[in-house]
Design a protein around this motif. Structure first.
Motif, short mmCIF file in Angstrom:
data_model
loop_
_atom_site.label_atom_id
_atom_site.label_comp_id
_atom_site.label_asym_id
_atom_site.label_seq_id
_atom_site.Cartn_x
_atom_site.Cartn_y
_atom_site.Cartn_z
N ALA A 230 118.96 40.42 95.37
CA ALA A 230 120.42 40.46 95.49
C ALA A 230 120.99 39.05 95.60
CB ALA A 230 120.82 41.30 96.70
N ALA A 231 120.31 38.19 96.34
CA ALA A 231 120.76 36.81 96.50
C ALA A 231 120.72 36.07 95.17
CB ALA A 231 119.91 36.09 97.54
N ARG A 232 119.68 36.30 94.39
CA ARG A 232 119.59 35.66 93.07
C ARG A 232 120.75 36.08 92.17
NH1 ARG A 232 114.06 37.14 93.65
NH2 ARG A 232 112.77 35.33 94.17
N GLY A 253 115.13 37.32 102.80
CA GLY A 253 115.02 37.24 101.35
C GLY A 253 116.00 36.23 100.79
N ALA A 254 117.24 36.22 101.32
CA ALA A 254 118.24 35.25 100.87
C ALA A 254 117.79 33.83 101.20
CB ALA A 254 119.58 35.56 101.54
N LEU A 255 117.19 33.65 102.36
CA LEU A 255 116.71 32.33 102.76
C LEU A 255 115.64 31.83 101.80
CD1 LEU A 255 117.08 30.21 104.99
CD2 LEU A 255 115.33 31.40 106.31
N ASP A 256 114.76 32.71 101.35
CA ASP A 256 113.74 32.33 100.36
C ASP A 256 114.39 31.80 99.08
OD1 ASP A 256 111.75 33.23 102.09
OD2 ASP A 256 111.62 35.21 101.16
N VAL A 257 115.43 32.49 98.63
CA VAL A 257 116.09 32.10 97.38
C VAL A 257 116.88 30.81 97.55
CG1 VAL A 257 117.84 32.82 95.68
CG2 VAL A 257 116.16 34.47 96.53
N LEU A 258 117.56 30.67 98.67
CA LEU A 258 118.32 29.43 98.92
C LEU A 258 117.39 28.22 98.93
CD1 LEU A 258 120.75 30.75 101.68
CD2 LEU A 258 121.37 30.07 99.34
N ARG A 259 116.20 28.38 99.51
CA ARG A 259 115.22 27.28 99.49
C ARG A 259 114.80 26.97 98.04
NH1 ARG A 259 112.32 29.86 103.80
NH2 ARG A 259 112.72 28.88 105.80
N ALA A 260 114.53 28.04 97.28
CA ALA A 260 114.09 27.84 95.89
C ALA A 260 115.17 27.15 95.06
CB ALA A 260 113.73 29.19 95.27
N GLU A 261 116.43 27.39 95.39
CA GLU A 261 117.55 26.77 94.69
C GLU A 261 117.89 25.39 95.26
OE1 GLU A 261 119.35 27.93 92.04
OE2 GLU A 261 117.94 29.60 91.87
#
Length: 335
Positions: A230-232, A253-261
């Motif tokens: 959802a974050a992606r 899950g959002a934190l994982d994506v924010l780090r990846a970005e």
């Protein structure tokens, strides 16, 4: 075949009357020294109480069932940790049932109360109270407590929280930090928490004078992997300066994506979860989260059920646990 120990042989070994042994084994008030003698004799003889026979005689199983959507969800884990000791102190075992949020499964749990597999039930319906739930709750043969929202007039004890007020706390906090583009990652809208938090998000934005932007809202499920997806999707079309997540798993899950970005938390994006589970303090950065009193809701539900089992209170009772906001590193210091 040799006969196992009976209350007669226990009485002979302990040097007390058969009536005294019966009182001790059935948990009735008895002199302390008599209890010690009987229990010592029972242990020496290898006596194992016949739970089935005792339950038939007393019409009690000394078991309480707890039906929840996901036994592994940290919110329910927090509830169980409070429910179990309350029941254990009162002499009840706790039986757990994971429904997967399936309405038919929840209804079956209620229907099977007539089979007397438990003396009472705590249930937390994920998708709310349907007509089937209501019919069975009204005619339930055993005391039942519902954790969650229920229709007005439902004739059962109820423990609830105010997730709308919780969402408002989160958005007011982010607004106070200067955040004006606040995204929202929610769970399924056909669930009680998903629907309540969706409406609360729109109301809170309106109360702060901020416009509702559908590009800032994404719906997934209440799990970490789905939260990441959802974050992606959200970040593909918008770049909010803050994100509210409908639970802590989604926030992780959002934190994982924010780090990846390569987006910094909280400098680029402030992040808030809901439920304030142990995951919030285990995350890095630690997660600001709205506490919805999961542990207290579990404890109060167990207390209400025991009170009804012991005293048969006539009128249904409603207990509301107020939300709180735990501010941590995922928003603290955000400019």
């Amino acid at each position: 075949m040799a006969q196992g120990p009976t209350i007669t042989t226990i009485a002979a070994r302990a040097g007390v009357s058969i009536a005294s042994v019966s009182r001790v084994l059935n948990g009735l008030p008895t002199r302390e020294d008599t209890v010690r003698k009987v229990m010592a004799a029972a242990d020496e003889l290898g006596y194992v109480p016949n739970a089935v026979a005792r339950s038939l005689k007393s019409n009690r199983t000394h078991q309480v069932a707890f039906a929840m959507a996901d036994i592994g969800n940290p919110t329910y884990v927090a509830m169980v940790r409070e429910v179990q000791p309350v029941l254990k102190t009162a002499g009840y075992r706790l039986v757990l049932h994971s429904t997967g949020g399936d309405v038919d499964d929840e209804v079956d749990v209620l229907r099977r109360l007539g089979e007397r597999y438990a003396d009472g039930l705590i249930i937390s319906p994920l998708r709310g109270i349907t007509g089937k739930h209501l019919d069975l709750l009204t005619a339930a043969p055993a005391p039942t407590v519902v954790i969650g929202s229920i229709p007005e007039g439902t004739p059962v004890d109820n423990v609830r929280t105010d997730s709308r007020a919780g969402v408002r706390l989160a958005l007011e906090h982010l607004y106070g930090l200067g955040r004006r583009s606040i995204g929202f990652l929610n769970g399924p809208l056909d669930t009680v928490p998903g629907a309540a938090r969706d409406a609360a998000y729109a109301d809170a934005l309106d109360g702060l004078g901020l416009p509702y932007d559908p590009d800032l809202v994404e719906v997934g499920d209440f799990y970490r992997a789905e939260g990441a997806e959802a974050a992606r999707r959200l970040l593909e079309r918008s770049r909010p300066d803050a994100i509210l997540c409908a639970n802590d798993l989604i926030a992780l899950g959002a934190l994982d994506v924010l780090r990846a970005e390569r987006l910094r938390v909280p400098e680029d994006v402030a992040l808030v979860g809901m439920d304030d589970t142990e995951l919030a303090t285990a995350a890095w950065p630690t997660l600001t989260s709205v506490g919805l009193g999961s542990a207290e809701r579990g404890r109060r539900a167990a207390e209400l059920l025991l009170d009804r089992l012991d005293n048969g209170v006539a009128e249904p009772r409603i207990v509301t646990v107020e939300p709180t906001l735990a501010v941590r590193a995922s928003t603290e210091g955000a400019a």
